[in-house]
Design an enzyme around this catalytic site. Structure first.
Site, PDB file in Angstrom:
ATOM      1  N   SER A  75       0.978  -1.191  -0.114  1.00 26.34           N
ATOM      2  CA  SER A  75       0.091  -0.083  -0.112  1.00 26.34           C
ATOM      3  C   SER A  75       0.838   1.398   0.161  1.00 26.34           C
ATOM      4  O   SER A  75       0.479   2.196  -0.862  1.00 26.34           O
ATOM      5  CB  SER A  75      -0.860   0.069   1.221  1.00 26.34           C
ATOM      6  OG  SER A  75      -1.471   1.386   1.283  1.00 26.34           O
ATOM      7  N   TRP A  84       2.463   1.703  -3.313  1.00 22.26           N
ATOM      8  CA  TRP A  84       1.755   1.905  -4.504  1.00 22.26           C
ATOM      9  C   TRP A  84       1.520   3.440  -4.484  1.00 22.26           C
ATOM     10  O   TRP A  84       1.392   4.261  -5.411  1.00 22.26           O
ATOM     11  CB  TRP A  84       0.253   1.196  -4.108  1.00 22.26           C
ATOM     12  CG  TRP A  84      -0.895   1.629  -5.082  1.00 22.26           C
ATOM     13  CD1 TRP A  84      -0.909   1.292  -6.506  1.00 22.26           C
ATOM     14  CD2 TRP A  84      -1.897   2.547  -4.909  1.00 22.26           C
ATOM     15  NE1 TRP A  84      -1.991   1.799  -7.132  1.00 22.26           N
ATOM     16  CE2 TRP A  84      -2.824   2.478  -6.072  1.00 22.26           C
ATOM     17  CE3 TRP A  84      -2.334   3.399  -3.691  1.00 22.26           C
ATOM     18  CZ2 TRP A  84      -3.853   3.504  -6.238  1.00 22.26           C
ATOM     19  CZ3 TRP A  84      -3.470   4.055  -3.911  1.00 22.26           C
ATOM     20  CH2 TRP A  84      -4.203   4.043  -5.139  1.00 22.26           C
ATOM     21  N   HIS A  85       1.282   4.068  -3.289  1.00 19.19           N
ATOM     22  CA  HIS A  85       1.095   5.551  -3.059  1.00 19.19           C
ATOM     23  C   HIS A  85       2.355   6.282  -3.608  1.00 19.19           C
ATOM     24  O   HIS A  85       2.260   7.457  -4.222  1.00 19.19           O
ATOM     25  CB  HIS A  85       0.727   5.794  -1.530  1.00 19.19           C
ATOM     26  CG  HIS A  85      -0.533   5.644  -1.395  1.00 19.19           C
ATOM     27  ND1 HIS A  85      -0.892   4.269  -0.608  1.00 19.19           N
ATOM     28  CD2 HIS A  85      -1.670   6.393  -1.314  1.00 19.19           C
ATOM     29  CE1 HIS A  85      -2.224   4.366  -0.449  1.00 19.19           C
ATOM     30  NE2 HIS A  85      -2.760   5.595  -0.614  1.00 19.19           N
ATOM     31  N   GLY A  86       3.546   5.833  -3.710  1.00 17.54           N
ATOM     32  CA  GLY A  86       4.501   6.683  -3.984  1.00 17.54           C
ATOM     33  C   GLY A  86       5.984   6.017  -3.860  1.00 17.54           C
ATOM     34  O   GLY A  86       6.128   4.937  -3.139  1.00 17.54           O
TER      35      GLY A  86
END
Length: 477
Positions: free
Chosen positions: A309, A312-314
């Site tokens: 997670s 995936w965000h950065g």
């Protein structure tokens, strides 16, 4: 095309009218009109190169889904793996080449909405592989993948959440309840974004740009400000997206449900970005074994899910630390077990909310060093009155008007007044309502006249403030 613009509101109105009128002639005509609108919307923000990348992804998904349906045994698994690996490889290439090469090599751009698009394609392929969904046509896939209310920042749609609706008689034929709920969602989301998220973002930006000048009081205002900014920014986007979809006869899944009222980190993730949580649970946690193979493997699986997670965000260590913190917090809650539930409710909430605030520091920080600097200041810095300079660029036009009306009012008192109103309104809106705007839209009942008037006033103020509004945070992911 930005959601918070007059051009989008005009575009949405014209699209809803055109699709509705053509839908009366035939379903295909209405869908063609929607497809043209989706193309215009995406090209206005993403461009032809980005559009071509996502089109290639749709083609791969269609081919892989067809191969999975027709094959058996090992060939079926290979088709599923090949389609999935393609999407993961494209995402890694565009977003993470610089991270993996230490900045030595980078593509330099990524298609708009690539992260959300990728997870949606992966979810579809897994549903096909598990025998829970059959893709009927590439046209339906393209229309769902480029559906303009969701294409840039989600929510992440499970196939069963969108394809049956597109095949129903209600698609592009909203009734009056849908129209009213849609307008309600758009007004709520616009007010959240323009009147709360962006002013809070100005405070947060000022604080992060000059960490050395912050006192402990200022540091906590920056931390709390970002906690609230991120919620109202993404929740506001989702409200507008859900409202726009309702005007087209589509109901999007709930994505936020008062997450800051949570009594645990586990509950927080059942209320925050709910479609992402569901995707990770079904497509990462369960395939890893979930909680079926003992405590230590369960803890490992939880940590992997939240590292995914975060990544995936950065593409940065700060996002990985943020994900690791949330994974470790849920492991700690599981290990604590029922003993934690014996704590008073207010203490459970306080511990959860404090943790979420601290973890968001790493999500926002440019680097791990900056994150630690801000947290060190928050816990060891001197206590003082809030710095009026933090509010310098907040509601500038409104401040100038008040200054003309009350010329003797000191600027510091005016800044502190704005700060109290802004933070008070944000905390009240995030913490007090038991039902979110998105939850109210599900079984919509027109609000009382006083609330309707207040919402109309807030929406009107937001529209008048469109100039200079920043983009949504999650469109960067």
């Amino acid at each position: 095309m930005s959601f918070q613009s007059l051009s989008f509101l005009a575009f949405l109105a014209l699209t809803a009218i055109a699709c509705g009128l053509l839908r009366r002639r035939s379903a295909l005509a209405g869908q063609a009109a929607l497809g043209a609108a989706c193309l215009i919307f995406y090209l206005s923000g993403g461009g032809w190169a980005a559009f071509a990348v996502l089109c290639a992804g749709c083609a791969v998904t269609a081919l892989a889904a067809r191969a999975v349906d027709r094959a058996e045994g090992a060939a079926r698994r290979r088709a599923f793996a090949a389609g999935s690996l393609y999407h993961v490889a494209v995402l890694l290439a565009f977003k993470y080449t610089g991270f993996f090469t230490g900045g030595a090599l980078s593509i330099g751009w990524a298609p708009l909405g690539l992260s959300f698009f990728t997870f949606q394609q992966l979810w579809l392929l897994r549903e096909v592989y598990m025998g829970r969904f059959t893709l009927q046509s590439p046209w339906a896939l393209a229309l769902a993948s480029f559906f303009f209310p969701t294409v840039t920042s989600g929510p992440i749609l499970r196939p069963s959440a969108i394809f049956p609706q597109m095949a129903s008689d209600a698609f592009l034929r909203p009734d009056w309840t849908d129209a009213a709920a849609g307008l309600y969602g758009i007004c709520c989301g616009t007010a959240k974004k323009v009147l709360l998220a962006d002013p809070l973002g100005a405070v947060v930006g000022s604080g992060w740009s000059d960490l050395a000048s912050l006192s402990a009081t200022d540091a906590w205002l920056v931390i709390l400000g970002y906690t609230m900014q991120l919620y109202f920014d993404f929740s506001g986007y989702c409200d507008i997206a859900a409202g726009a979809a309702r005007l087209l006869g589509v109901r999007l899944p709930l994505n936020f449900d008062s997450p800051y009222r949570s009594l645990s980190v586990g509950e927080f993730w059942k209320r925050w970005h709910m479609t992402l949580t569901t995707f990770l649970r079904e497509n990462v946690y369960f395939p890893l074994g979930g909680s079926r193979r003992g405590a230590w493997r369960t803890y490992r699986n939880i940590l992997i899910v939240y590292l995914v997670s975060g990544f995936w965000h950065g593409a940065g260590w700060t996002f990985l630390v943020w994900g690791a913190l949330h994974g470790l917090a849920q492991i700690a809650e599981r290990a604590w077990g029922s003993r934690r539930e014996r704590l008073p409710g207010w203490l459970q909430w306080g511990l959860t909310f404090l943790f979420v605030n601290i973890a968001w520091v790493f999500f926002r920080a440019p680097s791990l060093g900056d994150a630690l600097t801000l947290l060190t200041t928050a816990f060891t810095g001197g206590v003082s009155l809030p710095g009026a300079w933090l509010m310098q660029s907040v509601f500038e036009r409104e401040t100038a008007a008040v200054g003309l009306l009350v010329p003797t009012l000191e600027s510091a008192w005016l800044a502190w007044g704005k700060m109290a109103l802004l933070y008070g309104a944000a905390c009240a809106a995030a913490l007090l309502p038991a039902r979110s705007a998105a939850r109210r839209m599900e079984d919509f009942v027109p609000p009382p006249a006083w609330r309707t008037a207040l919402l109309a006033l807030a929406a009107g103020w937001a529209v008048l403030s469109f100039t200079g509004i920043t983009t949504f945070i999650y469109s960067n992911f």
